[in-house]
Design an enzyme around this catalytic site. Structure first.
Site, short mmCIF file in Angstrom:
data_model
loop_
_atom_site.label_atom_id
_atom_site.label_comp_id
_atom_site.label_asym_id
_atom_site.label_seq_id
_atom_site.Cartn_x
_atom_site.Cartn_y
_atom_site.Cartn_z
N ASP A 29 0.85 -1.19 0.00
CA ASP A 29 0.00 0.00 0.00
C ASP A 29 0.89 1.24 0.00
O ASP A 29 1.90 1.30 0.68
CB ASP A 29 -0.91 -0.02 1.24
CG ASP A 29 -2.07 0.96 1.10
OD1 ASP A 29 -3.23 0.52 1.00
OD2 ASP A 29 -1.81 2.19 1.10
N ILE A 30 0.49 2.25 -0.79
CA ILE A 30 1.28 3.47 -0.92
C ILE A 30 1.25 4.30 0.37
O ILE A 30 2.15 5.12 0.60
CB ILE A 30 0.77 4.31 -2.13
CG1 ILE A 30 1.86 5.23 -2.66
CG2 ILE A 30 -0.50 5.07 -1.79
CD1 ILE A 30 1.54 5.84 -4.02
N ASN A 84 -13.02 -3.37 2.60
CA ASN A 84 -13.98 -2.28 2.63
C ASN A 84 -14.86 -2.39 1.39
O ASN A 84 -14.35 -2.40 0.27
CB ASN A 84 -13.26 -0.93 2.64
CG ASN A 84 -12.37 -0.76 3.87
OD1 ASN A 84 -12.70 -1.23 4.94
ND2 ASN A 84 -11.22 -0.10 3.69
N GLY A 90 -15.50 2.86 3.74
CA GLY A 90 -14.13 3.31 3.55
C GLY A 90 -13.50 2.90 2.24
O GLY A 90 -12.30 3.13 2.03
N GLN A 91 -14.27 2.29 1.34
CA GLN A 91 -13.68 1.92 0.04
C GLN A 91 -13.44 3.19 -0.78
O GLN A 91 -14.34 4.01 -0.96
CB GLN A 91 -14.60 0.96 -0.73
CG GLN A 91 -13.93 0.44 -2.00
CD GLN A 91 -14.76 -0.61 -2.74
OE1 GLN A 91 -15.89 -0.93 -2.37
NE2 GLN A 91 -14.17 -1.17 -3.79
N SER A 92 -12.22 3.35 -1.26
CA SER A 92 -11.86 4.53 -2.06
C SER A 92 -11.38 4.14 -3.45
O SER A 92 -11.39 4.97 -4.36
CB SER A 92 -10.80 5.37 -1.35
OG SER A 92 -9.63 4.61 -1.16
N HIS A 97 -10.20 -5.34 -3.42
CA HIS A 97 -8.91 -5.56 -2.77
C HIS A 97 -9.11 -5.95 -1.32
O HIS A 97 -10.08 -5.55 -0.67
CB HIS A 97 -8.02 -4.32 -2.87
CG HIS A 97 -8.67 -3.06 -2.37
ND1 HIS A 97 -9.54 -2.34 -3.13
CD2 HIS A 97 -8.58 -2.43 -1.18
CE1 HIS A 97 -9.96 -1.28 -2.44
NE2 HIS A 97 -9.40 -1.31 -1.26
N LEU A 98 -8.17 -6.73 -0.84
CA LEU A 98 -8.11 -7.13 0.57
C LEU A 98 -6.87 -6.45 1.16
O LEU A 98 -5.80 -6.47 0.55
CB LEU A 98 -7.99 -8.65 0.64
CG LEU A 98 -7.75 -9.32 1.99
CD1 LEU A 98 -8.35 -10.73 1.96
CD2 LEU A 98 -6.26 -9.43 2.30
N HIS A 99 -7.05 -5.81 2.32
CA HIS A 99 -5.91 -5.23 3.04
C HIS A 99 -5.32 -6.30 3.96
O HIS A 99 -6.05 -6.91 4.75
CB HIS A 99 -6.34 -4.06 3.91
CG HIS A 99 -6.87 -2.87 3.18
ND1 HIS A 99 -6.12 -1.73 2.94
CD2 HIS A 99 -8.10 -2.62 2.65
CE1 HIS A 99 -6.87 -0.84 2.30
NE2 HIS A 99 -8.08 -1.35 2.11
P1 5GP Z 1 -9.73 1.35 0.26
O1 5GP Z 1 -9.79 2.68 0.97
O2 5GP Z 1 -10.41 1.43 -1.09
O3 5GP Z 1 -10.15 0.19 1.08
O4 5GP Z 1 -8.19 1.10 -0.01
C1 5GP Z 1 -7.50 1.65 -1.06
C2 5GP Z 1 -6.04 1.61 -0.70
O5 5GP Z 1 -5.30 1.87 -1.88
C3 5GP Z 1 -5.63 2.69 0.32
O6 5GP Z 1 -5.10 2.06 1.48
C4 5GP Z 1 -4.59 3.52 -0.42
O7 5GP Z 1 -3.53 3.94 0.39
C5 5GP Z 1 -4.14 2.58 -1.53
N1 5GP Z 1 -3.70 3.25 -2.74
C6 5GP Z 1 -4.30 4.30 -3.36
N2 5GP Z 1 -3.61 4.66 -4.45
C7 5GP Z 1 -2.53 3.82 -4.52
C8 5GP Z 1 -1.45 3.69 -5.45
O8 5GP Z 1 -1.33 4.43 -6.44
N3 5GP Z 1 -0.53 2.72 -5.21
C9 5GP Z 1 -0.63 1.88 -4.12
N4 5GP Z 1 0.33 0.97 -3.97
N5 5GP Z 1 -1.66 1.96 -3.24
C10 5GP Z 1 -2.59 2.92 -3.43
#
Ligand code: 5GP
Ligand code: ZN
Length: 111
Positions: A29-30, A84, A90-92, A97-99
């Site tokens: 994750d970034i 999420n 909290g899905q963005s 994806h799975l964290h």
């Molecule tokens: P969500 O909020 O949808 O559950 O998780 C999305 C995740 O993607 C976040 O934890 C965010 O930091 C990560 N993310 C967003 N943009 C990028 C990217 O360009 N590269 C990587 N490696 N992770 C990203």
């Protein structure tokens, strides 16, 4: 399709890939929320994990199998997996994806 994670799968956007199979990719994750924070995604585009389950249930298992394999590679046997689904959860990024989070202790219940 203009999807960030699809671009990571095909390599047109760089990411720190930690493990990859023909159907699943794991990358860092970034914006890590723990010392170990890896995202595990299907290589094929699905909007969220519920859609993966609806159309390819075996792929859900492969995603979890990849997560436990990555955890093993990092040498951790205690970790949190988080999915999420939908904006208010909290899905963005709308590619399933799975964290996988590890390397610290976690509180429960989550915020
Ligand atoms: P969500 O909020 O949808 O559950 O998780 C999305 C995740 O993607 C976040 O934890 C965010 O930091 C990560 N993310 C967003 N943009 C990028 C990217 O360009 N590269 C990587 N490696 N992770 C990203
Ligand atoms: Zn995608």
């Amino acid at each position: 399709m203009d999807c960030l994670f699809c671009k990571i799968v095909i390599g047109s956007i760089p990411a720190e890939i930690v493990k990859k199979s023909d159907r699943v990719t794991a990358f860092k994750d970034i914006s890590p929320q723990a010392p170990i924070h890896v995202l595990v995604i299907p290589n094929q585009h699905f909007e969220n994990m519920a859609k993966v389950a609806e159309f390819d249930l075996a792929l859900v298992g492969e995603i979890f199998d990849m997560a436990s394999s990555v955890a093993k590679d990092f040498g951790i046997d205690s970790y949190r997996t988080n999915i999420n689904t939908g904006e208010s959860a909290g899905q963005s990024v709308f590619h399933a994806h799975l964290h996988l989070l590890g390397g610290r202790t976690f509180a429960w219940p989550p915020g």
